[in-house]
Design a protein around this motif. Structure first.
Motif, PDB file in Angstrom:
ATOM      1  N   ILE A 169     -35.410  19.118   7.685  1.00 27.38           N
ATOM      2  CA  ILE A 169     -36.395  18.886   8.738  1.00 27.38           C
ATOM      3  C   ILE A 169     -37.807  19.000   8.186  1.00 27.38           C
ATOM      4  N   LEU A 170     -38.040  20.001   7.348  1.00 22.83           N
ATOM      5  CA  LEU A 170     -39.353  20.137   6.716  1.00 22.83           C
ATOM      6  C   LEU A 170     -39.688  18.895   5.893  1.00 22.83           C
ATOM      7  N   GLN A 171     -38.698  18.378   5.199  1.00 24.51           N
ATOM      8  CA  GLN A 171     -38.911  17.184   4.383  1.00 24.51           C
ATOM      9  C   GLN A 171     -39.254  15.974   5.253  1.00 24.51           C
ATOM     10  N   GLN A 172     -38.607  15.846   6.394  1.00 28.25           N
ATOM     11  CA  GLN A 172     -38.906  14.735   7.294  1.00 28.25           C
ATOM     12  C   GLN A 172     -40.338  14.815   7.807  1.00 28.25           C
ATOM     13  N   TYR A 173     -40.782  16.006   8.148  1.00 30.01           N
ATOM     14  CA  TYR A 173     -42.164  16.178   8.594  1.00 30.01           C
ATOM     15  C   TYR A 173     -43.137  15.874   7.459  1.00 30.01           C
ATOM     16  N   TYR A 174     -42.802  16.308   6.269  1.00 29.64           N
ATOM     17  CA  TYR A 174     -43.660  16.031   5.113  1.00 29.64           C
ATOM     18  C   TYR A 174     -43.764  14.531   4.859  1.00 29.64           C
ATOM     19  N   ALA A 175     -42.639  13.835   4.897  1.00 29.04           N
ATOM     20  CA  ALA A 175     -42.642  12.395   4.653  1.00 29.04           C
ATOM     21  C   ALA A 175     -43.505  11.669   5.679  1.00 29.04           C
ATOM     22  N   ASN A 176     -43.411  12.059   6.935  1.00 26.79           N
ATOM     23  CA  ASN A 176     -44.224  11.430   7.971  1.00 26.79           C
ATOM     24  C   ASN A 176     -45.692  11.818   7.860  1.00 26.79           C
ATOM     25  N   LEU A 177     -45.947  13.033   7.418  1.00 29.90           N
ATOM     26  CA  LEU A 177     -47.327  13.483   7.216  1.00 29.90           C
ATOM     27  C   LEU A 177     -48.008  12.622   6.158  1.00 29.90           C
ATOM     28  N   VAL A 178     -47.312  12.371   5.056  1.00 27.35           N
ATOM     29  CA  VAL A 178     -47.864  11.531   3.992  1.00 27.35           C
ATOM     30  C   VAL A 178     -48.031  10.097   4.476  1.00 27.35           C
ATOM     31  N   GLU A 179     -47.035   9.605   5.196  1.00 24.97           N
ATOM     32  CA  GLU A 179     -47.064   8.220   5.660  1.00 24.97           C
ATOM     33  C   GLU A 179     -48.239   7.955   6.587  1.00 24.97           C
ATOM     34  N   GLN A 180     -48.624   8.960   7.373  1.00 25.45           N
ATOM     35  CA  GLN A 180     -49.690   8.773   8.347  1.00 25.45           C
ATOM     36  C   GLN A 180     -51.077   8.905   7.745  1.00 25.45           C
ATOM     37  N   HIS A 181     -51.172   9.331   6.492  1.00 27.25           N
ATOM     38  CA  HIS A 181     -52.488   9.493   5.868  1.00 27.25           C
ATOM     39  C   HIS A 181     -52.745   8.340   4.909  1.00 27.25           C
ATOM     40  N   PRO A 182     -53.857   7.627   5.055  1.00 24.30           N
ATOM     41  CA  PRO A 182     -54.106   6.443   4.226  1.00 24.30           C
ATOM     42  C   PRO A 182     -54.428   6.751   2.766  1.00 24.30           C
ATOM     43  N   CYS A 183     -54.749   8.008   2.452  1.00 25.04           N
ATOM     44  CA  CYS A 183     -55.160   8.356   1.087  1.00 25.04           C
ATOM     45  C   CYS A 183     -54.002   8.812   0.204  1.00 25.04           C
ATOM     46  N   TYR A 184     -52.807   8.932   0.783  1.00 25.42           N
ATOM     47  CA  TYR A 184     -51.693   9.481   0.019  1.00 25.42           C
ATOM     48  C   TYR A 184     -50.500   8.534   0.022  1.00 25.42           C
ATOM     49  N   GLN A 185     -49.759   8.576  -1.075  1.00 23.63           N
ATOM     50  CA  GLN A 185     -48.537   7.796  -1.214  1.00 23.63           C
ATOM     51  C   GLN A 185     -47.473   8.678  -1.850  1.00 23.63           C
ATOM     52  N   ARG A 186     -46.301   8.701  -1.247  1.00 24.59           N
ATOM     53  CA  ARG A 186     -45.217   9.557  -1.748  1.00 24.59           C
ATOM     54  C   ARG A 186     -44.396   8.792  -2.779  1.00 24.59           C
ATOM     55  N   LEU A 187     -44.173   9.418  -3.926  1.00 27.84           N
ATOM     56  CA  LEU A 187     -43.342   8.830  -4.967  1.00 27.84           C
ATOM     57  C   LEU A 187     -41.885   9.122  -4.649  1.00 27.84           C
ATOM     58  N   VAL A 188     -41.090   8.092  -4.413  1.00 32.86           N
ATOM     59  CA  VAL A 188     -39.698   8.282  -4.016  1.00 32.86           C
ATOM     60  C   VAL A 188     -38.778   7.631  -5.021  1.00 32.86           C
ATOM     61  N   GLU A 189     -37.578   8.218  -5.146  1.00 33.01           N
ATOM     62  CA  GLU A 189     -36.580   7.676  -6.059  1.00 33.01           C
ATOM     63  C   GLU A 189     -35.996   6.377  -5.516  1.00 33.01           C
ATOM     64  N   GLN A 190     -35.919   6.282  -4.183  1.00 34.17           N
ATOM     65  CA  GLN A 190     -35.406   5.082  -3.533  1.00 34.17           C
ATOM     66  C   GLN A 190     -36.444   4.606  -2.529  1.00 34.17           C
ATOM     67  N   PRO A 191     -36.428   3.320  -2.185  1.00 31.70           N
ATOM     68  CA  PRO A 191     -37.415   2.812  -1.225  1.00 31.70           C
ATOM     69  C   PRO A 191     -37.383   3.605   0.068  1.00 31.70           C
TER      70      PRO A 191
END
Length: 258
Positions: A169-191
């Protein structure tokens, strides 16, 4: 590899893209703090427009907004309490849980500071092996120890003592937090699974619609139909995250607390 500080140019320039790790436990806490304070700032801008009435006054309300900005206040808490990233990120989950149980409660410029220091105090006690005393948290937060003690009890009542969460759940919130900010991009192993339109909840104060535990929100595509394919891919993504955290639990070093 991202540096540990955020330059003013990075914060202000819309063209600077900062890459952050895929998982929340590896992100620099300064970047996490920046994203959280920015998200809370947008939430506050909306909620400050809601008229204040005696019926929605709480113990967390101050008479006027504190002189210290939200971002500076959060940085002060991080600097002097050594709060862990999981304890910081779970504040977003706390906001959703409180607002789900008490729709009249709002995170505004009058409540956010007291809410933050109380949330950090309780999340540290619930998730960390070591934490500070209430007198220390109160001093850092700019309130009396007696007031913090009262805020703790009020917070626990509002949230029904539900202070823990899972790494997923923490990871899901983190992923959405990054997605909603225009200055950040999350490096993911899969799309990453792109966000989809969801049926909106009645509460406009919810931090991330559709992510709280037990949510039964139905996914829709742009035409309003059930998006079964996207739903399947999202479930696969969640299963991948579960597998990742299950693997971490088998190691001697656990980089998150849940």
């Amino acid at each position: 590899m991202a540096t540990s500080t955020i330059d003013s140019d990075e914060q202000s320039s819309p063209f600077t893209l900062i890459q952050v790790p895929e998982y929340f436990y590896a992100v620099d806490i300064n970047y996490l703090s920046h994203m959280i304070s920015d998200m809370l700032g947008r939430l506050i801008s909306h909620n400050d427009l809601i008229p204040l009435t005696p019926s929605n006054l709480t113990r967390f309300h101050s008479r006027i907004p504190p002189n210290i900005s939200l971002s500076d206040y959060l940085r002060r808490i991080i600097k002097f309490t050594s709060v862990e990233k999981s304890c910081l990120l779970i504040i977003l989950i706390y906001i959703d849980r409180v607002c789900e149980r008490h729709p009249q409660f709002t995170i505004s410029s009058l409540t956010v500071h007291r809410f933050l220091i109380t949330a950090v105090t309780l999340s540290s006690k619930a998730l960390s092996d070591s934490y500070c005393t209430n007198s220390h948290y109160a001093r850092i937060g700019g309130i009396s120890t007696q007031e913090l003690n009262a805020l703790e009890l009020e917070f626990l009542t509002l949230i029904d003592w539900r202070l823990a969460s899972t790494g997923v759940i923490l990871q899901q919130y983190y992923a959405n937090l990054v997605e909603q900010h225009p200055c950040y991009q999350r490096l993911v192993e899969q799309p990453a699974i792109k966000s989809r339109k969801r049926r909106r909840r009645s509460s406009v104060k919810s931090t991330f619609s559709g992510l709280s535990e037990g949510s039964d929100d139905v996914l829709y595509d742009s035409d309003g139909n059930n998006d079964d394919d996207d739903d399947r891919h999202e479930k696969e993504e969640i299963q991948r995250i579960w597998a990742h955290f299950d693997q971490l639990s088998d190691t001697d070093w656990i980089p998150y607390i849940a």
